[in-house]
Each structure stands twice: as C-alpha cells, then as structure tokens.
Design a protein around this motif. Sequence first.
Motif, PDB file in Angstrom:
ATOM      1  N   SER A 236      28.911-119.343   7.886  1.00 38.91           N
ATOM      2  CA  SER A 236      30.129-118.551   7.645  1.00 38.91           C
ATOM      3  C   SER A 236      30.485-117.664   8.847  1.00 38.91           C
ATOM      4  O   SER A 236      31.569-117.794   9.432  1.00 38.91           O
ATOM      5  CB  SER A 236      29.934-117.660   6.419  1.00 38.91           C
ATOM      6  OG  SER A 236      29.161-118.287   5.429  1.00 38.91           O
TER       7      SER A 236
ATOM      8  N   ASP B 150      23.056-124.937  15.118  1.00 37.58           N
ATOM      9  CA  ASP B 150      22.715-124.797  13.697  1.00 37.58           C
ATOM     10  C   ASP B 150      21.607-125.775  13.320  1.00 37.58           C
ATOM     11  O   ASP B 150      21.519-126.884  13.870  1.00 37.58           O
ATOM     12  CB  ASP B 150      23.926-125.030  12.781  1.00 37.58           C
ATOM     13  CG  ASP B 150      23.716-124.360  11.419  1.00 37.58           C
ATOM     14  OD1 ASP B 150      24.256-123.249  11.213  1.00 37.58           O
ATOM     15  OD2 ASP B 150      22.992-124.927  10.571  1.00 37.58           O
TER      16      ASP B 150
ATOM     17  N   HIS C 117      27.487-127.121   5.069  1.00 36.52           N
ATOM     18  CA  HIS C 117      26.394-127.891   4.464  1.00 36.52           C
ATOM     19  C   HIS C 117      25.924-127.161   3.214  1.00 36.52           C
ATOM     20  O   HIS C 117      26.483-126.113   2.853  1.00 36.52           O
ATOM     21  CB  HIS C 117      25.259-128.067   5.475  1.00 36.52           C
ATOM     22  CG  HIS C 117      24.729-126.766   5.985  1.00 36.52           C
ATOM     23  ND1 HIS C 117      23.903-125.955   5.237  1.00 36.52           N
ATOM     24  CD2 HIS C 117      24.947-126.086   7.155  1.00 36.52           C
ATOM     25  CE1 HIS C 117      23.613-124.865   5.931  1.00 36.52           C
ATOM     26  NE2 HIS C 117      24.243-124.905   7.098  1.00 36.52           N
TER      27      HIS C 117
HETATM   28  C1  LIG Z   1      26.090-118.210  -4.950  1.00 41.17           C
HETATM   29  C2  LIG Z   1      26.769-117.319  -3.971  1.00 41.17           C
HETATM   30  C3  LIG Z   1      27.970-116.731  -4.317  1.00 41.17           C
HETATM   31  C4  LIG Z   1      28.620-115.884  -3.422  1.00 41.17           C
HETATM   32  N1  LIG Z   1      29.826-115.348  -3.756  1.00 41.17           N
HETATM   33  C5  LIG Z   1      30.515-114.619  -2.854  1.00 41.17           C
HETATM   34  C6  LIG Z   1      31.828-114.181  -3.135  1.00 41.17           C
HETATM   35  O1  LIG Z   1      32.372-114.448  -4.212  1.00 41.17           O
HETATM   36  N2  LIG Z   1      32.495-113.482  -2.177  1.00 41.17           N
HETATM   37  C7  LIG Z   1      31.934-113.183  -0.978  1.00 41.17           C
HETATM   38  O2  LIG Z   1      32.589-112.544  -0.156  1.00 41.17           O
HETATM   39  N3  LIG Z   1      30.679-113.588  -0.679  1.00 41.17           N
HETATM   40  C8  LIG Z   1      29.969-114.301  -1.580  1.00 41.17           C
HETATM   41  N4  LIG Z   1      28.713-114.756  -1.304  1.00 41.17           N
HETATM   42  C9  LIG Z   1      28.077-114.337  -0.054  1.00 41.17           C
HETATM   43  C10 LIG Z   1      28.496-115.166   1.115  1.00 41.17           C
HETATM   44  O3  LIG Z   1      28.638-116.533   0.769  1.00 41.17           O
HETATM   45  C11 LIG Z   1      27.458-114.949   2.198  1.00 41.17           C
HETATM   46  O4  LIG Z   1      27.351-113.557   2.441  1.00 41.17           O
HETATM   47  C12 LIG Z   1      27.849-115.639   3.486  1.00 41.17           C
HETATM   48  O5  LIG Z   1      28.127-117.004   3.270  1.00 41.17           O
HETATM   49  C13 LIG Z   1      26.689-115.498   4.468  1.00 41.17           C
HETATM   50  O6  LIG Z   1      27.125-115.983   5.710  1.00 41.17           O
HETATM   51  P1  LIG Z   1      26.082-116.225   6.851  1.00 41.17           P
HETATM   52  O7  LIG Z   1      26.847-116.722   8.027  1.00 41.17           O
HETATM   53  O8  LIG Z   1      25.224-115.031   7.014  1.00 41.17           O
HETATM   54  O9  LIG Z   1      25.132-117.377   6.268  1.00 41.17           O
HETATM   55  P2  LIG Z   1      25.350-118.965   6.222  1.00 41.17           P
HETATM   56  O10 LIG Z   1      26.765-119.311   5.923  1.00 41.17           O
HETATM   57  O11 LIG Z   1      24.298-119.497   5.327  1.00 41.17           O
HETATM   58  O12 LIG Z   1      25.070-119.393   7.714  1.00 41.17           O
HETATM   59  C14 LIG Z   1      23.783-119.271   8.284  1.00 41.17           C
HETATM   60  C15 LIG Z   1      23.564-120.507   9.131  1.00 41.17           C
HETATM   61  O13 LIG Z   1      22.410-120.329   9.918  1.00 41.17           O
HETATM   62  C16 LIG Z   1      21.760-121.582  10.026  1.00 41.17           C
HETATM   63  N5  LIG Z   1      20.374-121.329  10.413  1.00 41.17           N
HETATM   64  C17 LIG Z   1      19.422-120.661   9.725  1.00 41.17           C
HETATM   65  N6  LIG Z   1      18.272-120.624  10.438  1.00 41.17           N
HETATM   66  C18 LIG Z   1      18.512-121.294  11.591  1.00 41.17           C
HETATM   67  C19 LIG Z   1      17.718-121.605  12.728  1.00 41.17           C
HETATM   68  N7  LIG Z   1      16.431-121.221  12.826  1.00 41.17           N
HETATM   69  N8  LIG Z   1      18.281-122.319  13.723  1.00 41.17           N
HETATM   70  C20 LIG Z   1      19.585-122.704  13.658  1.00 41.17           C
HETATM   71  N9  LIG Z   1      20.374-122.432  12.600  1.00 41.17           N
HETATM   72  C21 LIG Z   1      19.850-121.727  11.583  1.00 41.17           C
HETATM   73  C22 LIG Z   1      21.934-122.188   8.643  1.00 41.17           C
HETATM   74  O14 LIG Z   1      21.769-123.589   8.669  1.00 41.17           O
HETATM   75  C23 LIG Z   1      23.350-121.761   8.296  1.00 41.17           C
HETATM   76  O15 LIG Z   1      24.306-122.748   8.658  1.00 41.17           O
HETATM   77  C24 LIG Z   1      28.036-115.599  -2.168  1.00 41.17           C
HETATM   78  C25 LIG Z   1      26.819-116.190  -1.820  1.00 41.17           C
HETATM   79  C26 LIG Z   1      26.194-117.053  -2.707  1.00 41.17           C
HETATM   80  C27 LIG Z   1      24.903-117.676  -2.311  1.00 41.17           C
END
Ligand SMILES: Cc1cc2nc3c(=O)[nH]c(=O)nc-3n(C[C@H](O)[C@H](O)[C@H](O)COP(=O)(O)OP(=O)(O)OC[C@H]3O[C@@H](n4cnc5c(N)ncnc54)[C@H](O)[C@@H]3O)c2cc1C
Length: 373
Positions: free
Chosen positions: A12, A32, A38
């Motif tokens: 995200s 990633d 995914h």
């Molecule tokens: C069930 C659920 C419902 C939700 N509902 C809401 C909502 O209604 N509204 C809202 O605003 N938010 C909501 N959220 C929260 C929101 O979806 C998350 O806060 C947000 O998607 C997190 O973004 P991120 O980029 O931190 O994580 P992610 O989108 O998970 O991205 C992290 C990335 O890092 C990669 N990665 C991890 N480790 C490594 C590594 N060692 N090397 C390379 N790549 C790596 C992963 O593959 C992944 O692609 C919800 C979350 C969940 C789980």
Amino acid sequence: MIYDVIIVGSGSVGAAAGCYATINNLNVLMIDAHHPPHQQGSHHGTTRLMRYAYAEGDRYMPLLQRSKVLWDALEKTSSTTLFRRSGVLSIAPLNAPLIPQLLASAQTWSVQVEALSAQQIRQRWETFVVPDDFHGVLDKEAGYLYSEKAVEQWIRLAQEQGCAQLFNCPVTAIEHHDELYRVTTADGDYTARKIIITAGSWAKKLVPDLPITPVRKVMAWFQSDGRFSHHTHFPAFTAQLDDGSQYYGFPAEDDQLKVARHDGGQPLQSAAECLPFGQVPTDGSECFAFLKQFLPGQSACLFGQACSYDNSPDGHFIIDYLDENKTGLVISGLSGHGFKCAPALGEIASHFALGQEIDTVISPFRLQRFATA
Ligand SMILES: Cc1cc2nc3c(=O)[nH]c(=O)nc-3n(C[C@H](O)[C@H](O)[C@H](O)COP(=O)(O)OP(=O)(O)OC[C@H]3O[C@@H](n4cnc5c(N)ncnc54)[C@H](O)[C@@H]3O)c2cc1C
C-alpha cells in the motif's frame, strides 16, 4: 549502479511512495517479497473504509485531507474507479464516547456529517436493526476504496515512468556504510543513497527494535441481496457494541456483503502462521452475533480471507528515521487503519527521498513517544 532510493516493500504505502518518487524524477528501485498487489500482506480483500470524521485523533486530519486529493488524482490519472462515495455510518451505544468524538472531529475539521438516532437509522435503512440505546453518525463524503486496484495502478504508473521493480524477491538484510544503504536480496545486493522501509507487518524482521505486533485478521463475505447494495444507498459502516467489540462492513456487491471484526485476532510470529481463512475455528462465525442482531437477512458465509494488521503499542502509525543523518525512513505500525492514508504517506516518503523537510509532518508519529522517562 547507485539508486537515489530503494523502497523495501511495495504494498500500500510502498507502491504509492515508488510512484510519487519516480514521478519526481528520482532513480528508484521498488522491491517486494511478492508481486503487489497480492494476498500475503495487509492490502487484499477488495475494499477498505475511507472516513473523514476521525476519532483516532487530530494528528490524522492532515493525512486524510491530503489523501482525499491524491485519491481523486489517482482515479483521474489511472481512469479507474478506486473510490465509492457510499457514506460511512458509525453506530455505538449512547453511553460510549465514540459518536460524540466523531461529531467533535467533524465540527473541528468541517467534515460533512449527520447525527442520527436509532429510530432515524432504522427509518433510513430499514435493514439496519439498531436498538434504541444506540445512536450514530453518517460521514457523508466518506466511502470505500478498492485496495488491490489502487496498488496495481501505483505499480503500473511507476513502471511506466521508468521505475526499476524487483518483485517476488524478499530483502534479507540491510546495511548502512559510508553514507550508502546496501540491500541484500536473493537476486543480489543493491545500493542506494536513501532507503524507505514499508514492509508492513514484517518490517520488524528488517528493523528488529520496531515495536509492532503482527495480528491475523479475517474478513468474510455473506450471501446478501439488493437491499444491502450500494445501488440502493446502503452505506459502509462501523459498529461498536456494548461489550466493546467492533465490526465494520461494506455495501453488498454482486449480492455479497463483506463484514469483519476490527478488534481481536491472532498475534503472529511469522507470515507462515497467518493461516488461510477457515483454519481457525472462529473464522466463519465471529460476525454471526453482530449480523443476527443488526443486519438480519444475511445468510450463508460464502468465503473469507485472512490478512494481517501491524499493530503498534498505542494503535497509532509509526513514521521515523532509521539513522541520525535522516537517510533512512520506516513507515509501519499502521494498526489496521492505514490504507486510506497510503497516498499521503507515500507522498511524505517521496518528499523524504527528495531531501525535503518532513520533521513537522512526521513528529506525531515518531518512535520517541514510546521512550520511557
Ligand atoms: C483485514 C484488514 C482490514 C483493514 N481495513 C482497513 C480500512 O477499512 N481502512 C483503512 O484505512 N485501513 C484498513 N486496513 C489497514 C490497511 O490495509 C493497512 O494499514 C495497510 O494496507 C498497510 O500498508 P503497508 O504498506 O504498511 O503494508 P502492505 O500493503 O502489506 O505492504 C507491505 C509490503 O511489504 C512487503 N514485504 C514485507 N517484508 C518484505 C521483505 N523482507 N522484502 C521485501 N518486501 C517485503 C510485502 O510483501 C508487502 O507487499 C485493514 C487491514 C486489514 C488487514
């Protein structure tokens, strides 16, 4: 080859950061462990709530307001529907602080809301059976985002602008020497002047001191009908019950109503522990009592998905530098409410990569708030 910035984790926030940094003419490498979007992180399950009246605190309002502008821009640039303005109805018991908090937030930040009694809610949406000792607020401009579609568009736009992308390739180590970051992957080592870690629930594997707890969460889709559809103006919703449990859901699409529980879940030590939907006994039934009381008319649970939250100790985002020279940045601990802010967080990360001052905007989210006196 020395990149201007390497982004570790292109879900995200990382996808948005990679897109905005590339558009700003930086030489960017996005990495990633999987191929975003995914189903191994926090962004799958089709939809995420976007709310503007925010009980989580004023610190989020600049992020929400900037995200609103950036979501609109992404929809236009990508010619893709990413947001449905369904309104978000929040309900809670009369004696709980939630609804007054939302109304106060709306008043301070000029958010368009409507306060509603239980009777008014039942009159407007006769399928919503809200008891008399509840009340609610309709956040009129709010709605829901299509999460995987949004990630897909940022990845595509970044690639079209010439961003290097290394997917299905986990980062296993990060070192900082001689003012450069060296990133180790199965594909080899990569070097950059700056690094942005947006690895979601698994950021702790790369930044061990990060105080986050990954938690498994499930979402379930129930057989529904047109009365619960966005075509008939059924809203997205959040519900806090007397026992403190919290639920949220979305208008039905294709007669499938998605509902999930916000509190609870199973703490995780590794991604492998995030078992598929149905493998924890409560998965299919955790929303039954809520549905039976508030939205009777849903029948079978059709299917579900498991996902993870990256909870910080206080439930608030973590955004901080990784080194004294401010050449590394981590964004994590989004604690189940970060998707709506992903564009603003990605833009902040791109400003960091450009060398612009971000101290002010990140100050409420820095790790020093956890330091003991
Ligand atoms: C069930 C659920 C419902 C939700 N509902 C809401 C909502 O209604 N509204 C809202 O605003 N938010 C909501 N959220 C929260 C929101 O979806 C998350 O806060 C947000 O998607 C997190 O973004 P991120 O980029 O931190 O994580 P992610 O989108 O998970 O991205 C992290 C990335 O890092 C990669 N990665 C991890 N480790 C490594 C590594 N060692 N090397 C390379 N790549 C790596 C992963 O593959 C992944 O692609 C919800 C979350 C969940 C789980």
